[in-house]
Scaffold this motif. Sequence first.
Motif, PDB file in Angstrom:
ATOM      1  N   THR A 266       0.826  -1.207   0.000  1.00  0.00           N
ATOM      2  CA  THR A 266       0.000   0.000   0.000  1.00  0.00           C
ATOM      3  C   THR A 266       0.859   1.256   0.000  1.00  0.00           C
ATOM      4  N   ALA A 267       1.917   1.232   0.809  1.00  0.00           N
ATOM      5  CA  ALA A 267       2.819   2.386   0.845  1.00  0.00           C
ATOM      6  C   ALA A 267       3.489   2.581  -0.510  1.00  0.00           C
ATOM      7  N   LEU A 268       3.860   1.470  -1.151  1.00  0.00           N
ATOM      8  CA  LEU A 268       4.476   1.567  -2.470  1.00  0.00           C
ATOM      9  C   LEU A 268       3.480   2.130  -3.485  1.00  0.00           C
ATOM     10  N   ALA A 269       2.204   1.683  -3.425  1.00  0.00           N
ATOM     11  CA  ALA A 269       1.181   2.214  -4.331  1.00  0.00           C
ATOM     12  C   ALA A 269       0.984   3.706  -4.116  1.00  0.00           C
ATOM     13  N   LEU A 270       0.969   4.126  -2.845  1.00  0.00           N
ATOM     14  CA  LEU A 270       0.835   5.553  -2.543  1.00  0.00           C
ATOM     15  C   LEU A 270       2.011   6.339  -3.111  1.00  0.00           C
ATOM     16  N   LEU A 271       3.207   5.777  -2.966  1.00  0.00           N
ATOM     17  CA  LEU A 271       4.403   6.453  -3.474  1.00  0.00           C
ATOM     18  C   LEU A 271       4.350   6.586  -4.991  1.00  0.00           C
ATOM     19  N   ILE A 272       3.901   5.538  -5.686  1.00  0.00           N
ATOM     20  CA  ILE A 272       3.855   5.570  -7.157  1.00  0.00           C
ATOM     21  C   ILE A 272       2.854   6.617  -7.639  1.00  0.00           C
ATOM     22  N   VAL A 273       1.650   6.637  -7.041  1.00  0.00           N
ATOM     23  CA  VAL A 273       0.634   7.601  -7.459  1.00  0.00           C
ATOM     24  C   VAL A 273       1.092   9.030  -7.163  1.00  0.00           C
ATOM     25  N   TRP A 274       1.659   9.216  -5.976  1.00  0.00           N
ATOM     26  CA  TRP A 274       2.137  10.546  -5.602  1.00  0.00           C
ATOM     27  C   TRP A 274       3.246  11.009  -6.544  1.00  0.00           C
ATOM     28  N   ALA A 275       4.210  10.133  -6.839  1.00  0.00           N
ATOM     29  CA  ALA A 275       5.304  10.501  -7.739  1.00  0.00           C
ATOM     30  C   ALA A 275       4.780  10.793  -9.141  1.00  0.00           C
ATOM     31  N   ALA A 276       3.814   9.994  -9.608  1.00  0.00           N
ATOM     32  CA  ALA A 276       3.251  10.223 -10.944  1.00  0.00           C
ATOM     33  C   ALA A 276       2.604  11.596 -11.045  1.00  0.00           C
ATOM     34  N   LEU A 277       2.050  12.075  -9.937  1.00  0.00           N
ATOM     35  CA  LEU A 277       1.365  13.363  -9.951  1.00  0.00           C
ATOM     36  C   LEU A 277       2.313  14.546  -9.812  1.00  0.00           C
ATOM     37  N   VAL A 278       3.408  14.399  -9.074  1.00  0.00           N
ATOM     38  CA  VAL A 278       4.252  15.564  -8.781  1.00  0.00           C
ATOM     39  C   VAL A 278       5.554  15.604  -9.569  1.00  0.00           C
ATOM     40  N   VAL A 279       5.988  14.476 -10.161  1.00  0.00           N
ATOM     41  CA  VAL A 279       7.280  14.504 -10.870  1.00  0.00           C
ATOM     42  C   VAL A 279       7.224  15.546 -11.979  1.00  0.00           C
ATOM     43  N   PRO A 280       8.228  16.421 -12.065  1.00  0.00           N
ATOM     44  CA  PRO A 280       8.199  17.476 -13.087  1.00  0.00           C
ATOM     45  C   PRO A 280       8.537  16.937 -14.462  1.00  0.00           C
ATOM     46  N   SER A 281       8.197  17.715 -15.473  1.00  0.00           N
ATOM     47  CA  SER A 281       8.480  17.318 -16.855  1.00  0.00           C
ATOM     48  C   SER A 281       9.610  18.140 -17.456  1.00  0.00           C
ATOM     49  N   ARG A 282      10.333  18.880 -16.620  1.00  0.00           N
ATOM     50  CA  ARG A 282      11.482  19.664 -17.054  1.00  0.00           C
ATOM     51  C   ARG A 282      12.708  19.176 -16.287  1.00  0.00           C
ATOM     52  N   PRO A 283      13.807  18.860 -16.978  1.00  0.00           N
ATOM     53  CA  PRO A 283      14.958  18.267 -16.286  1.00  0.00           C
ATOM     54  C   PRO A 283      15.555  19.168 -15.224  1.00  0.00           C
ATOM     55  N   TRP A 284      15.537  20.492 -15.419  1.00  0.00           N
ATOM     56  CA  TRP A 284      16.131  21.385 -14.436  1.00  0.00           C
ATOM     57  C   TRP A 284      15.264  21.521 -13.175  1.00  0.00           C
ATOM     58  N   HIS A 290      10.771  19.714  -5.590  1.00  0.00           N
ATOM     59  CA  HIS A 290       9.635  19.448  -6.469  1.00  0.00           C
ATOM     60  C   HIS A 290       8.950  18.118  -6.159  1.00  0.00           C
ATOM     61  N   PHE A 291       9.599  17.296  -5.367  1.00  0.00           N
ATOM     62  CA  PHE A 291       8.946  16.053  -4.948  1.00  0.00           C
ATOM     63  C   PHE A 291       8.261  16.222  -3.597  1.00  0.00           C
ATOM     64  N   ALA A 292       8.609  17.268  -2.862  1.00  0.00           N
ATOM     65  CA  ALA A 292       8.010  17.512  -1.542  1.00  0.00           C
ATOM     66  C   ALA A 292       6.788  18.411  -1.698  1.00  0.00           C
ATOM     67  N   ARG A 293       5.855  18.005  -2.553  1.00  0.00           N
ATOM     68  CA  ARG A 293       4.637  18.781  -2.794  1.00  0.00           C
ATOM     69  C   ARG A 293       3.413  17.926  -2.522  1.00  0.00           C
ATOM     70  N   LEU A 294       2.306  18.609  -2.258  1.00  0.00           N
ATOM     71  CA  LEU A 294       1.057  17.918  -1.952  1.00  0.00           C
ATOM     72  C   LEU A 294       0.129  18.068  -3.148  1.00  0.00           C
ATOM     73  N   PRO A 295      -0.132  16.983  -3.903  1.00  0.00           N
ATOM     74  CA  PRO A 295      -0.940  17.093  -5.124  1.00  0.00           C
ATOM     75  C   PRO A 295      -2.443  17.071  -4.820  1.00  0.00           C
ATOM     76  N   LEU A 296      -3.131  18.096  -5.246  1.00  0.00           N
ATOM     77  CA  LEU A 296      -4.578  18.156  -5.056  1.00  0.00           C
ATOM     78  C   LEU A 296      -5.259  17.022  -5.816  1.00  0.00           C
ATOM     79  N   GLU A 297      -4.734  16.650  -6.961  1.00  0.00           N
ATOM     80  CA  GLU A 297      -5.368  15.602  -7.765  1.00  0.00           C
ATOM     81  C   GLU A 297      -5.439  14.278  -7.005  1.00  0.00           C
ATOM     82  N   GLY A 298      -4.401  13.952  -6.221  1.00  0.00           N
ATOM     83  CA  GLY A 298      -4.409  12.720  -5.450  1.00  0.00           C
ATOM     84  C   GLY A 298      -5.487  12.734  -4.382  1.00  0.00           C
ATOM     85  N   LEU A 299      -5.672  13.881  -3.730  1.00  0.00           N
ATOM     86  CA  LEU A 299      -6.724  13.995  -2.714  1.00  0.00           C
ATOM     87  C   LEU A 299      -8.100  13.827  -3.347  1.00  0.00           C
TER      88      LEU A 299
END
Length: 787
Positions: A266-284, A290-299
């Motif tokens: 369950t923790a791994l599933a939470l981590l995957i969904v959270w990372a999918a929502l917050v991982v940026p699409s710009r390399p810089w 940028h990973f320490a964010r709270l995604p509204l979409e997940g809530l």
Amino acid sequence: MLEGRAPLRAARGLREELGTQLGPLAGLAGQLLLLAVLARTVGLGSAGWLVGGACALVLDGALARAAWRASAETLGPATWVTLARASLAVGVAALTAASFERAPAVGTLVALASAALALDWVDGWVARRTGTETALGAKLDGEVDAFLILALSIDVAPAVGAWVLAIGLARYAFLVGEWKLDWMRAPLPHRDWRKTVTAVQGFGLTLAAAEIVPPTVARTLLAVALALLAESFGRDVLWLWRRRHAAYRHVAAVPGRHPAVAAVPTALALLIVWAALVVPSRPWLLTPAHFARLPLEGLVLVALALSLPAGARRLMAWVIGPALGLLVLVKILDLGFFIAFGRPFNPVDDWSYGSAAVALVRDTYGSRDADLAIAGAALLAAVALLLPTLALARLTSVAARRRRPALRAVTALTLVWVLCWAFGAELFGTSIASTSAARLAVDEVHAVQADLRDQARFRTLLARRDPYGKTPASRLLAGLRGKDVLLVFVESYGQMAVQGTAFSPGIDSLLGASEKQLAASGFSARSGWLTSSTYGGGSWLAHSTLQSGVWVNDPDRYSELIASRRLTLTAAFRRAGWRTVADVPATHGDWPEGHSFYHFEAVYDRLNLGYRGPKYGFSPMPDQYALQALQKLELAKRHRPPVFSEIDLTSSHEPWTRIPPLIAWNRLGNGSVFKHLPVDTTGAADTQEGYARSIEYALRSLFSFVEHYDDKNLVLLMLGDHQPSRVVEFPGRPPHDVPISILAHDPGVLQRIAGWGWTNGLVPDPAAPEWPMSAFRNRFLDAFDPA
């Protein structure tokens, strides 16, 4: 007496339990320490650290789970030896991953693998000698063997062939069988032959990795090892199959899992969904903040799962899950395109880059690596699409089963999100309240709409009358009559080569010295900046932009352009009486637009330039040879018309790992001399230095060519096609600008462009004018109009 011994037994039991539970932590610490040592000595790079760290976490997590289940057993001295072997295997895996992006540390990898194989004998001897053989130790020993063999098989696969991966994957295929088929879980009888077969696999793979035997010998040895492995596994599977009806009597009961272990999926599933929502699409933006964010979409997704009935909740997971996976795939493509081309992925036009990327890998590294790259890309895409779906299904299911605590958590986190959004709370400059996934989805929809409108506008532009399409031949390029004009594209020659980097002073010094030498022969130059329509790759887009005078920044625009009747510089020179030829050494096979659109009378490519020497990475021949071939085939002819030629120099093409030497022009012959000459491989270990040296080689070749043949009627247009990709570091976000220089012996040629504001010499001033590359054609034709 018994009462006095009780505390001793309790203390001994506590020490044993602590040893069992601390073993995984000690293993993880040792593995991270080994990775740090490797990074400081031979270098790991991001891939080595990522793979090494992930393998360490997986191995030690599996050990922790096994140790918890077998809590009655202790970690004896033999098991500690096995833990050391696991650390060495993690090092081998990290070096294997690192070898795909930098020069392989063959000696270190072979040393670690050999030590791990030797310790395989030591841990068994220690276990028998101390009487500490346990089921836990035996299981851990087997898994470390399997992991080490998998890492080694991946390492040797590019050299031996993809088939060798079957050796590394065999154990894991057996595990899948155990998971899916009850009868395969029955205990197998002890056989020493299995250890012998394992030793043969390890020895053969290590020998192949060491590259100390001929490839044929290595392949033969590994083929024998694979045959032995198939026999061993086949015998075990056959034994289990024959006893399948009695399997349920032998399958051990699975002990109840500790709540902490049960929570891991369950923790791994939470981590995957959270990372999918917050991982940026710009390399810089790939920073911890940028990973320490709270995604509204997940809530919102968890709140929906709590409010919907079971059937609708499952449907939601399998509808939104693939959409989330598709978003992850878009982010991966965006990251790749920003690294390669300095822009995001275009969902309408950029799919054709897939075949171009495969062709590039095949030309540079060979068909085997291209096939591996295709398989890896397909696997990555499948994982990116499937993993978020499975994770979301798991997360919503658990939330629905534990509705009350999940509702409390969602309510509390939503309140936190609102407060962070209202007060603009940030962590290291990054907003904590995130809606980046929804914003990216909306941006992608808008991008598709904008791209479709842009395609329509481009078609309209091409349908308009070309202002130079009907210009009489007598007026076209009259100011260059009698001159040989060479349009030379230097691959990856961007602004960072001459300005703003640690290596640009060296290239500027070379340009300055070459300028003085050419001035002694009567040549002078002026230089400026053009903004390329592409970045990091896609050279043909820049070539067509400059030649046609329209902005071509994607493959679809290119396809539209070459189907049009737009006037190219080549066509203009041909209409005005020049013989037009292309010197394109990297081209092979059909290039119909070379004749039908560009209007070259002759195309010289890798098949007809007569080269008989070795390749240099992507480049099929040295730039020096390509230049001399043009001299022999066209420029040295007597009683000929003036020549216009586009020349594409390719020695500075990525990956910059093999750079040819510059030799005397009378030694070139058919190029076979290069088989016996040393190669500059600096770029294999230092990408930035390799790039700089490749640019220096290309420029030296070109200027030496001009000086050696000393054609007083020569006009040279030299420019870069685009900046190098982001693998060459640049402070900040690099621009798309490239240098351009016009070199001529006749002062009248440069006098015609005096009004352009360009810099005297071969190094453009930072304040020199910057034009879009699409503006050059019109300005050039205007400058050499007879008026």
